[in-house]
Design a protein around this motif. Structure first.
Motif, PDB file in Angstrom:
ATOM      1  N   HIS A  78       2.547   1.830   3.154  1.00 11.09           N
ATOM      2  CA  HIS A  78       4.104   1.054   3.203  1.00 11.09           C
ATOM      3  C   HIS A  78       4.812   1.119   2.415  1.00 11.09           C
ATOM      4  O   HIS A  78       6.237   0.873   2.821  1.00 11.09           O
ATOM      5  N   CYS A 131       1.452  -1.284  -0.285  1.00  8.58           N
ATOM      6  CA  CYS A 131       0.416  -0.303  -0.134  1.00  8.58           C
ATOM      7  C   CYS A 131       1.429   1.337   0.250  1.00  8.58           C
ATOM      8  O   CYS A 131       2.492   1.182  -0.118  1.00  8.58           O
ATOM      9  N   CYS A 170      -2.090  -5.814   0.385  1.00 12.18           N
ATOM     10  CA  CYS A 170      -0.585  -5.313   0.871  1.00 12.18           C
ATOM     11  C   CYS A 170      -0.073  -6.297   1.539  1.00 12.18           C
ATOM     12  O   CYS A 170      -0.154  -6.730   2.429  1.00 12.18           O
ATOM     13  N   CYS A 175       0.565  -5.146   5.935  1.00  8.70           N
ATOM     14  CA  CYS A 175      -0.423  -4.312   6.231  1.00  8.70           C
ATOM     15  C   CYS A 175      -0.464  -6.260   6.587  1.00  8.70           C
ATOM     16  O   CYS A 175      -1.427  -6.165   7.928  1.00  8.70           O
TER      17      CYS A 175
HETATM   18 ZN   LIG Z   1       0.425  -1.603   3.373  1.00  7.14          ZN
END
Ligand SMILES: [Zn+2]
Ligand SMILES: [Zn+2]
Length: 255
Positions: free
Chosen positions: A60, A57, A131, A134
């Motif tokens: 990140h 994402c 992600c 995540c």
């Molecule tokens: Zn992420």
């Protein structure tokens, strides 16, 4: 027992005197995941298979950039791009600009936010929501939520520690309330609310007062008075709303 793995860090988080023990845990998880992925894990084939597929994402990617290890980032991005470009080609071949000709295949999946009408936009949205970091953090975070409720139910000393804490940020308060639906009986939920609601009210009020005092300190009439607990009222006030640590510097590779 599996829970013991998570008990010590959870206790540490409650002893950290933080505005939110779950923010504290989350920050440790974020940092550990960067150390893990950009340490050596990106060179392992099964991890790379997963990062190629899931991607990262925006938040990140920023953290990974700030962390350092440019070569590690480049290697992961390179093979992710190879896969993504292939998928994009397929999406473009399947795409028809005619309305409704290619129905959004992601409509029924549990994605956050609003769903896109356009199939290409929906594919991109799914990529943005996917992600590796995540997901990696979420899995461990969920074990901490499990442990929280396990300890809360089994250990009266833990329950007292919760009662004496500064409560949680609004974001993690929401997560605890949501998890309580599956973790607690109706009777337990009632008691949980009796503990958490006043705790949240008192501590949100305390932050509001710290912010008020911080503002007062800019008035000449209060100039010579003590700052009390208000010096860091702004970052704490921001954390208490939606979690995280606005004053943190980027987490970097320990070279
Ligand atoms: Zn992420
Ligand atoms: Zn929090």
């Amino acid at each position: 027992m599996k829970e013991t793995l998570y008990t010590i860090p959870l206790n540490d988080a409650f002893h950290a005197d933080d505005e939110c023990p779950f923010c504290f845990i989350e920050r440790n998880l974020e940092q550990n995941s960067l150390d893990f992925i950009l340490g050596t894990a990106y060179m392992e084939s099964d991890i790379r298979e997963a990062t190629d597929k899931k991607g990262f994402c925006r938040a990140h990617l920023k953290q990974m950039y700030d962390y350092g290890n440019a070569l590690g980032n480049a290697l992961m991005l390179k093979t992710h791009y190879m896969r993504l470009n292939q998928e994009m080609k397929e999406q473009m071949e399947r795409y028809s600009p005619q309305k409704g000709a290619f129905k959004n295949p992601f409509k029924k999946t549990a994605l956050t936010g609003t769903q896109r009408e356009n199939a290409m936009a929906a594919w991109i949205q799914a990529k943005e929501n996917s992600c590796y970091v995540c997901e990696y953090n979420r899995n461990t975070y969920d074990r901490y939520l499990d442990t929280f409720f396990y300890m809360y139910k089994k250990d009266p000393a833990f329950k007292d520690m919760v009662k004496e804490s500064k409560g949680f940020c609004l974001h993690h308060f929401g997560e605890l309330m949501e998890a309580s639906e599956s973790k607690l009986s109706d009777k337990e939920k009632k008691e949980f609310c009796e503990i958490l609601f006043p705790l949240m009210e008192q501590n949100m009020k305390r932050v509001e007062e710290d912010l008020s005092w911080f503002v007062n300190k800019f008035d000449y009439r209060y100039k010579d008075q003590d700052w009390k607990n208000s010096r860091d009222a702004v970052p704490r006030g921001m954390q208490k709303l939606h979690g995280g640590y606005p004053a943190d510097l980027p987490y970097k590779e320990n070279k």
